[in-house]
Design an enzyme around this catalytic site. Structure first.
Site, PDB file in Angstrom:
ATOM      1  CB  SER A   1       0.962   5.814 -10.149  1.00  0.00           C
ATOM      2  OG  SER A   1       0.095   4.828  -9.620  1.00  0.00           O
ATOM      3  CG  ASP A   2      -0.423   3.378 -16.364  1.00  0.00           C
ATOM      4  OD1 ASP A   2      -1.494   2.817 -16.029  1.00  0.00           O
ATOM      5  OD2 ASP A   2       0.001   3.363 -17.543  1.00  0.00           O
ATOM      6  CD1 TRP A   3      -5.313   0.061 -12.653  1.00  0.00           C
ATOM      7  CD2 TRP A   3      -4.749   2.177 -13.052  1.00  0.00           C
ATOM      8  NE1 TRP A   3      -6.408   0.859 -12.364  1.00  0.00           N
ATOM      9  CE2 TRP A   3      -6.089   2.145 -12.597  1.00  0.00           C
ATOM     10  CE3 TRP A   3      -4.193   3.425 -13.340  1.00  0.00           C
ATOM     11  CZ2 TRP A   3      -6.866   3.298 -12.448  1.00  0.00           C
ATOM     12  CZ3 TRP A   3      -4.959   4.573 -13.192  1.00  0.00           C
ATOM     13  CH2 TRP A   3      -6.266   4.501 -12.750  1.00  0.00           C
ATOM     14  N   GLY A   4      -0.043   0.290 -11.249  1.00  0.00           N
ATOM     15  CA  GLY A   4       1.158  -0.460 -10.891  1.00  0.00           C
ATOM     16  C   GLY A   4       2.423   0.323 -11.183  1.00  0.00           C
ATOM     17  N   GLY A   5       2.288   1.612 -11.424  1.00  0.00           N
ATOM     18  CA  GLY A   5       3.444   2.446 -11.755  1.00  0.00           C
ATOM     19  C   GLY A   5       4.081   3.122 -10.541  1.00  0.00           C
TER      20      GLY A   5
END
Ligand code: BGC
Length: 664
Positions: free
Chosen positions: A245-249
């Site tokens: 996941s993207d950072w915090g996604g």
């Protein structure tokens, strides 16, 4: 550790030995300030954006991830050095697959030297919305050009035994409200545009990872989107790497896992204790968990990060400069050359005015997680304040003014900052030639209000041309429209207040993880991305896709088409001018009317070197896939039968040769 076995077999053997806790530990990062709680294990991080603990008892090293869009990030804070390459969009302007490979290889080498074994570069979102603040991190508006270039970039990086990643999957085409926006687009359009860049990129590389994006797409977050992750990426494309996941996604455990998310970054809000609970209660089947783990291990074996662990070394600074300059020289697009003023002959010039963009001391760089830190700090910051902070405008301390003085030792070279147009114009008037530098800062986390240059730079009518280039050969990977009003969406949709975070709010990640209220962006231009839009809408543009001048001239003749398994497009290309050059010859296809496609699409190109007067015959093989449309009823690519027109020339709006052929 038997290297005779396949990466899949080796991964299976490891999975069999792993405890549940070890499996879970491979499926998430160890935290990041402001985005998730930090694990004490983060102390072993190499200082990059992500760190995943290894399993030493089984010989599995940790994964040390770093951002590396146009070079390795965070060298400043870590007391290291890395090369800043021309940005990714500039790289794409070279249309040069070898240059893309070298670009990726340099990044791979410098990551390894610094102790990283995974790159978070590989941005390939299509420039559907050119005001997107990350346009410089991506590879333009055409899926074939972007897909082929990103594949070579990844191949270059992975050849250095560094895990490569393609991102941000998918439709993360604007930064404004990226954690909340829901992108609406029909299936066929998404498959033939934004997703096609990823599909080609993955088919022509063996990218270890795909990073899913922050946004929602047709209702579901990209990182828990069954259609994007499971149906398309893993099933239709047979992707055998892992999705992070993207950072915090990441927004859920069981749901994201079922949809195909393999790994959470940067922490373990969902893929730690919560995932473990879901496995223990049977909500996430063990086989599904094992598949996530298998994919990560498989990629590690396949890329060589286990057999050839990183060994820290000193970055080869000189080699970095050489590669960066070579790529820059392949990437400079000459847009105008009225009265053949260029190239300049330094020996003929008595006075030169250099104007604008801090060109006495520096060169601007792209911001956000792509930011590469300048050696010596920010050139325009007060002494001691050179640290790069999030979204600071960072100027590398390299002086175009000095370089010009060195190239024109006989001339008087004077500088004007360009802030006051009257003074700049006065200096220009006294000089034989004025070299004007323009700037446009961009960064992750913001979009441009307009495509016009900031700070009244357009009022001066500037253009930039280094003195030493003898053979500009690059071409635009993106259209320059006449004005914002000509874009598919003249106004960019901004998030309502409830869909953004208060920058001052404590622990903003909690709101992101929970999910910010959605707002809608609808890509109703569908298939008409970039030049396909301007073609279909019959709009004049300032500079078309594929356009770029040379100091010489070319002629195209003798187009011949033959069809078999592929279509072969042959023609003769002649350098009709006084200098050697390299022409990027482009082939476009107009599909049968029944296909319902925009007027034409890029289907191939070749960069051809020619001496003055030299003529070469060029053959470009066209994969039938690039002539196909995505049939949503069959859920597959389909070649329509009918008449295909092939157009050949030096830009999307200068195609002197055309010829038609019937297929099927
Ligand atoms: C960006 C990613 C980046 C990640 C880690 C995110 O904000 O969207 O591109 O890789 O941060 O720094």
């Amino acid at each position: 550790m038997n290297v005779q076995l396949s990466p899949d077999e080796r991964a299976d053997l490891v999975v069999k030995e792993m405890t549940l806790a070890e499996k879970i530990s491979l499926l998430h990062g160890t935290g990041m300030k402001d985005l998730s709680p930090m694990s004490p294990l983060a102390a072993q991080s190499n200082g990059g954006a992500g760190y995943v603990v290894g399993i030493p008892r089984l010989g599995i090293p940790g994964i040390q991830m770093s951002d590396a869009a146009y070079g390795v990030r965070h060298s400043g804070d870590n007391g290291r050095y890395s090369t800043a390459l021309p940005d990714d969009l500039a790289g794409a302007a070279s249309w040069d697959l070898d240059a893309a490979y070298e670009y990726g290889a340099l990044i791979g080498r410098e990551l390894r030297d610094q102790g990283y074994n995974m790159s978070l570069g590989g941005g390939v979102n299509l420039a559907r919305e050119p005001r997107d603040g990350r346009t410089f991190e991506y590879m333009g508006e055409d899926p074939l050009l972007a897909g082929k270039m990103v594949a070579q970039l990844i191949n270059g990086t992975q050849a250095q035994h560094v895990l490569g990643d393609i991102k941000h999957y998918a439709l993360n085409d604007q930064e404004s409200g990226r954690n909340a926006v829901n992108v609406n687009i029909d299936k066929r359009s998404m498959r033939e545009t934004d997703l096609l860049a990823f599909e080609i990129g993955l088919r022509e590389s063996n990218a270890a990872a795909v990073m899913c994006s922050y946004n929602r797409a047709n209702g579901a977050y990209a990182c828990e989107n069954k259609y994007l992750l499971r149906d398309v990426l893993k099933k239709a494309w047979n992707f055998n790497g892992f999705v992070l996941s993207d950072w915090g996604g990441t927004h859920s455990a069981a749901e994201a896992s079922a949809a195909g998310l393999d790994h959470e970054e940067p922490g373990e809000l969902f893929y730690g204790a919560e995932l473990e609970k879901a496995v223990n209660s049977g909500r996430v089947p063990l086989a599904e968990l094992d598949d996530h783990v298998h994919r990560i291990l498989r990629s590690m074996f396949a890329t060589g990060v286990i057999d050839d662990p990183t060994r820290r070394s000193v970055v080869d600074v000189v080699r970095g400069f050489e590669v960066a300059q070579k790529i820059a020289e392949q990437s400079i697009v000459l847009l105008k050359n009225d009265r053949a003023q260029l190239p300049l002959d330094a020996s003929q010039l008595r006075t030169i005015a250099v104007i604008g963009a801090h060109s006495d001391v520096g060169m601007l760089s792209g911001g956000g997680s792509a930011q590469v830190d300048p050696p010596g700090g920010n050139a325009i910051a007060p002494p001691g304040a050179g640290r790069t902070t999030w979204q600071a405008h960072v100027w590398f301390p390299t002086s175009p003014l000095k370089a010009i003085r060195a190239r024109a030792p006989g001339a008087k070279v004077q500088y004007d900052p360009g802030a006051d147009l009257t003074s700049a114009a006065a200096l220009a008037k006294t000089a034989d030639v004025a070299i004007v530098f323009a700037h446009q800062w961009e960064s992750e986390g913001m979009d441009l209000e307009t495509l016009s240059l900031p700070e009244h730079q357009d009022d001066g009518g500037g253009c930039q041309h280094p003195l030493w280039r003898r053979q500009p050969s690059a071409k635009l990977p993106i259209t320059f429209p006449k004005s914002d009003a000509d874009l598919p969406h003249p106004t960019l949709v901004k998030p309502p207040k409830r869909s953004t975070m208060e920058p001052s709010s404590p622990e903003p990640w909690k709101a992101i993880a929970k999910g910010l209220p959605a707002f809608q962006v609808t890509y109703d231009e569908g298939l008409k991305v970039g030049y396909k839009w301007y073609d279909a809408e019959r709009k004049e543009v300032l500079f078309p896709f594929g356009y770029g001048l040379s100091y010489t001239s070319y002629s195209y003749s003798n187009l011949k088409l033959t069809s078999g398994k592929t279509v072969r497009v042959s023609f003769r290309l002649t350098n009709t001018g006084p200098r050697a050059g390299a022409e990027i010859a482009q082939v476009y296809a107009a599909l049968p009317a029944s296909a319902g496609e925009p007027p034409k699409r890029l289907v191939g190109w070749s960069k051809v070197k020619l001496d003055p007067g030299e003529s070469k015959s060029v053959t470009i093989e066209i994969d039938p896939w690039y002539l196909s449309v995505f049939d949503i009823n069959r859920d597959a690519w389909q070649l329509q039968s009918g008449e295909y027109k092939f157009l050949v020339g030096g830009s999307s709006r200068s195609l002197p040769l055309e010829e038609s052929i019937n297929l099927k």
